[in-house]
Design an enzyme around this catalytic site. Structure first.
Site, PDB file in Angstrom:
ATOM      1  N   PHE A  99     -32.068  40.014 -39.442  1.00  0.00           N
ATOM      2  CA  PHE A  99     -31.568  39.927 -38.063  1.00  0.00           C
ATOM      3  C   PHE A  99     -31.208  38.499 -37.660  1.00  0.00           C
ATOM      4  O   PHE A  99     -31.228  38.160 -36.486  1.00  0.00           O
ATOM      5  CB  PHE A  99     -32.575  40.536 -37.077  1.00  0.00           C
ATOM      6  N   ALA A 373     -22.963  36.840 -39.258  1.00  0.00           N
ATOM      7  CA  ALA A 373     -21.749  36.954 -38.450  1.00  0.00           C
ATOM      8  C   ALA A 373     -21.097  38.334 -38.581  1.00  0.00           C
ATOM      9  O   ALA A 373     -19.908  38.489 -38.312  1.00  0.00           O
ATOM     10  CB  ALA A 373     -20.748  35.848 -38.810  1.00  0.00           C
ATOM     11  N   GLU A 555     -23.517  43.300 -35.403  1.00  0.00           N
ATOM     12  CA  GLU A 555     -24.031  42.688 -34.181  1.00  0.00           C
ATOM     13  C   GLU A 555     -23.432  43.231 -32.876  1.00  0.00           C
ATOM     14  O   GLU A 555     -24.161  43.345 -31.880  1.00  0.00           O
ATOM     15  CB  GLU A 555     -23.775  41.173 -34.215  1.00  0.00           C
TER      16      GLU A 555
HETATM   17  N1  MTE Z   1     -29.401  45.826 -39.997  1.00  0.00           N
HETATM   18  C1  MTE Z   1     -30.612  45.898 -40.603  1.00  0.00           C
HETATM   19  N2  MTE Z   1     -31.075  47.111 -40.935  1.00  0.00           N
HETATM   20  N3  MTE Z   1     -31.356  44.791 -40.874  1.00  0.00           N
HETATM   21  C2  MTE Z   1     -30.910  43.529 -40.520  1.00  0.00           C
HETATM   22  O1  MTE Z   1     -31.597  42.532 -40.783  1.00  0.00           O
HETATM   23  N4  MTE Z   1     -29.123  42.209 -39.460  1.00  0.00           N
HETATM   24  C3  MTE Z   1     -28.022  42.216 -38.489  1.00  0.00           C
HETATM   25  C4  MTE Z   1     -27.022  43.314 -38.818  1.00  0.00           C
HETATM   26  N5  MTE Z   1     -27.685  44.559 -39.056  1.00  0.00           N
HETATM   27  C5  MTE Z   1     -29.642  43.414 -39.858  1.00  0.00           C
HETATM   28  C6  MTE Z   1     -28.900  44.605 -39.640  1.00  0.00           C
HETATM   29  C7  MTE Z   1     -27.320  40.951 -38.403  1.00  0.00           C
HETATM   30  S1  MTE Z   1     -27.968  39.704 -37.463  1.00  0.00           S
HETATM   31  C8  MTE Z   1     -26.111  40.762 -39.021  1.00  0.00           C
HETATM   32  S2  MTE Z   1     -25.239  39.321 -38.826  1.00  0.00           S
HETATM   33  C9  MTE Z   1     -25.526  41.775 -39.891  1.00  0.00           C
HETATM   34  O2  MTE Z   1     -26.320  42.938 -39.997  1.00  0.00           O
HETATM   35  C10 MTE Z   1     -25.331  41.169 -41.276  1.00  0.00           C
HETATM   36  O3  MTE Z   1     -24.881  42.086 -42.194  1.00  0.00           O
HETATM   37  P1  MTE Z   1     -23.333  42.491 -42.318  1.00  0.00           P
HETATM   38  O4  MTE Z   1     -22.550  41.212 -42.290  1.00  0.00           O
HETATM   39  O5  MTE Z   1     -23.257  43.188 -43.617  1.00  0.00           O
HETATM   40  O6  MTE Z   1     -23.016  43.359 -41.164  1.00  0.00           O
HETATM   41 MO1  MOS Z   2     -26.693  37.580 -38.005  1.00  0.00          MO
HETATM   42  S1  MOS Z   2     -27.511  36.616 -36.373  1.00  0.00           S
HETATM   43  O1  MOS Z   2     -25.298  36.516 -38.019  1.00  0.00           O
HETATM   44  O2  MOS Z   2     -27.685  37.014 -39.296  1.00  0.00           O
END
Ligand code: MTE
Ligand code: MOS
Length: 623
Positions: A99, A373, A555
């Site tokens: 996250f 991001a 996000e």
């Molecule tokens: N979903 C899960 N299950 N666990 C996570 O830690 N992180 C979030 C989001 N969804 C997260 C999540 C955050 S902060 C981001 S930036 C994006 O997933 C990153 O992954 P992506 O770029 O593949 O979407």
């Molecule tokens: Mo997500 S806050 O850009 O890891």
């Protein structure tokens, strides 16, 4: 460093340190000043930060770390040990949630563990209370705004100053402030606008990236002035919101022309699916018949810019091996943190062949960007696709020569013909050329849009609430995987519900975190999920700017949880009308039971003495 965890803890306890206690600055709230305050948030990933470091050979080290940024971990460890990066392999199989909290802060653990693992393997996993104590979280924000609008509710001018609580080091605080300010108008056209964010250094542990990266804070502030306009004019907030929504071709304050704006489509579909006009009337009826239970409703849009602000991060690499039995091994630069990235990457490669995604490692893909991001599938997916193109080209002659054959036979034929069945692919996203001096150029690749309608019910005497329903329409382009994307929308939304209604960090006045576990820090549970939670992905909305016309999803939906906050505010406003109070009023985030109760002003709340600033020492400070 000890043989067992118990020994290590015993040894740590026996250390006597003499401190000189200095005054601690932990909050940026100024007593007596009416700044809207948006509280911080703890990441509360299920797996706390952990690293295993294994020394190899003479001068090599292997790091198994729960990090979102293997390459950053690699360069930090190399610097700590004074060795070149080519001696450090950082390996990440999967992470139990990040996250944003494991983009940079995971280095706290990996650096010291690497140093300790001089001769023998060393592992450290933080306990929950330690993790909450030292790793930092979302930046708390304060904001003071001035908004100009016409009698019809059209926004004419906006001036906002934000203050963010960065904690004791820079980390990503300037970047968070930047994202916050460039999302300050959310989904609305504001012809005259000024925003600045003052990043405040305090004695808190350094705050860091957290899903949304500053945008949830400023979007809450944005929806607050929108709802204040509605309260001032005595109109329904959704009318003011709809009136000011961005349209195709509008320019943002940073002069990016909006293309492919699906806001109004999301808006109309959401209003329709949530039967908002019908529900408004029913809620008004309900509120007329009930003095101490009130219902409220809010519809809120979101617009979220997709890009890494630093141009150089907008790149990715992938590595694919095809073995002689036809099986395929895929490595790419993104980490699996629960968001389903690896599943999406396999889909890019091919559904037909036997693919295995191996761990993310700095030895297989070099110089990878952090998984963040919301861009990992855009970037890594494009790199994976590039790798496929290279390998398909190499295999094409064998397919042409033997059209009746199959994958295995083509691979074998190519191998015996001495064809390289390994390939490395790469992707660099199109130019982002925003220039702050001229305030022109492209800041984002594209925008994600969504709209949510929430209905709540509050108990005016206790401040308790429940969310009756939330209806979300989210534009994720042509979804790469609807099951994953709906999960991401639901998860992000609920994390936002925690942020805006439940989760509150309390510190002692001396700076000791009091809320150090689930017993004192309330994250959303099953009962906090709206009784009816419906997620719809907008149909027929291809996004030509990303992989297979998809859109980022990780996000953006978090900000839609502001709909629950403003539905609460709507219900509170009705309760205030009963005692003749109308017009704007302040409600800080999170909207806890305490705050809801006090905002429902009545003869009982008048009995609560308000202490003069400086006359008493609070037992806890809200951060
Ligand atoms: N979903 C899960 N299950 N666990 C996570 O830690 N992180 C979030 C989001 N969804 C997260 C999540 C955050 S902060 C981001 S930036 C994006 O997933 C990153 O992954 P992506 O770029 O593949 O979407
Ligand atoms: Mo997500 S806050 O850009 O890891």
């Amino acid at each position: 460093v000890a043989e067992t965890q118990a020994d290590a803890q015993k040894a740590a306890k026996s250390i006597k340190i003499q401190y000189q206690d200095l005054p601690a600055i932990i909050t940026i709230q100024v007593p007596g000043l009416d700044l809207l305050h948006v509280g911080g948030q703890e990441h509360f990933y299920l797996e706390t930060n952990v690293t295993l470091a294994v020394p190899r050979d003479q001068d090599e080290i292997e790091i198994f770390s729960s990090t979102q940024s293997p390459s950053q971990t690699q360069s930090c460890v190399a610097r700590v040990l004074g060795i070149p990066s080519n001696r450090v392999d950082v390996r990440v199989k999967r992470v139990g949630g990040g996250f944003g909290g494991k983009v940079s802060r995971s280095n706290i653990v990996s650096n010291v563990v690497a140093l300790a693992a001089h001769r023998r393997p060393v592992r450290c996993m933080l306990d929950r209370d330690e993790d909450m104590l030292v790793t930092g979280g979302r930046h708390p924000f304060c904001a003071k705004y001035k908004v100009g609008f016409s009698e019809s509710g059209q926004v004419l001018a906006l001036d906002v100053t934000y203050y963010s609580n960065a904690g004791n080091s820079m980390d990503g605080s300037i970047l968070v402030a930047h994202e916050a300010v460039v999302h300050m108008e959310n989904s609305y056209l504001v012809p005259n606008i000024r925003g600045r964010c003052i990043v405040c250094r305090t004695h808190l542990p350094s705050n860091t990236a957290f899903r949304g990266f500053g945008t949830p804070q400023t979007m809450l502030v944005c929806e607050d002035w929108i709802s204040a306009i509605a309260l001032k004019l005595g109109r329904a907030p959704e009318q003011i919101r709809e009136l000011n929504l961005y349209s195709e071709g509008d320019r943002t304050p940073y002069n990016q022309v909006l293309e492919g704006v699906t806001l109004r489509r999301c808006w109309d579909e959401c209003l329709d699916r949530a039967k908002i006009h019908e529900r408004r009337a029913q809620i008004q009826d309900f509120n007329r018949q009930n003095r101490w239970i009130k219902q409220g409703l809010a519809v809120v849009p979101t617009k979220f810019g997709i890009a890494f602000k630093e141009l150089f991060l907008n790149q990715a690499g992938a590595l694919v091996h095809i073995y002689t039995d036809g099986s395929v091994l895929l490595a790419h630069g993104g980490t699996e943190i629960g968001q389903g990235l690896h599943t999406k990457m396999i889909q890019v490669l091919s559904p037909q062949v036997k693919i295995h995604v191996c761990e993310t490692s700095t030895h297989s893909v070099a110089n990878s960007s952090p998984t963040g991001a919301s861009m990992s599938s855009d970037l890594n997916g494009a790199a994976v696709r590039n790798t496929c193109e290279i390998l398909n080209q190499r295999l094409q002659p064998y397919k042409d020569r033997d059209p009746q054959g199959n994958w295995e036979s083509w691979v074998k034929a190519a191998y015996f013909d001495r064809v390289n069945l390994s390939a490395n692919g790469f992707y660099r996203a199109p130019e982002l050329d925003y220039d702050s001096k001229t305030n022109s150029g492209r800041m984002f690749h594209y925008f994600a849009y969504g709209v949510c309608c929430s209905e709540v019910e509050i108990d005016c005497l206790t401040g308790a609430h429940k969310t009756l329903s939330s209806t979300i329409v989210m534009d994720v382009g042509n979804s790469l995987n609807p099951a994953i994307d709906i999960g991401q929308v639901e998860g992000a939304f609920m994390q936002g519900v925690g942020l805006f209604t439940l989760e509150q960090l309390l510190y002692s006045p001396d700076g000791v975190l009091l809320t150090r576990g689930p017993g004192t820090y309330k994250i959303p549970g099953v009962g906090d999920i709206p009784t009816q939670l419906q997620v719809y992905l907008l149909r027929d909305a291809p996004n030509d700017k990303a992989l297979y016309c998809s859109k980022a999803v990780g996000e953006p939906p978090l900000c839609l949880a502001t709909s629950v906050f403003f539905a609460l505010k709507d219900a509170i406003a009705t309760s205030r009308l009963e005692v003749g109070l109308s017009g704007p009023f302040q409600l800080d985030s999170p909207a806890t039971a305490e705050r809801i109760r006090m905002a429902c002003a009545d003869r009982f709340t008048k009995m609560c003495p308000v202490a003069e600033p400086g006359t008493y020492k609070p037992w806890a400070v809200v951060v």
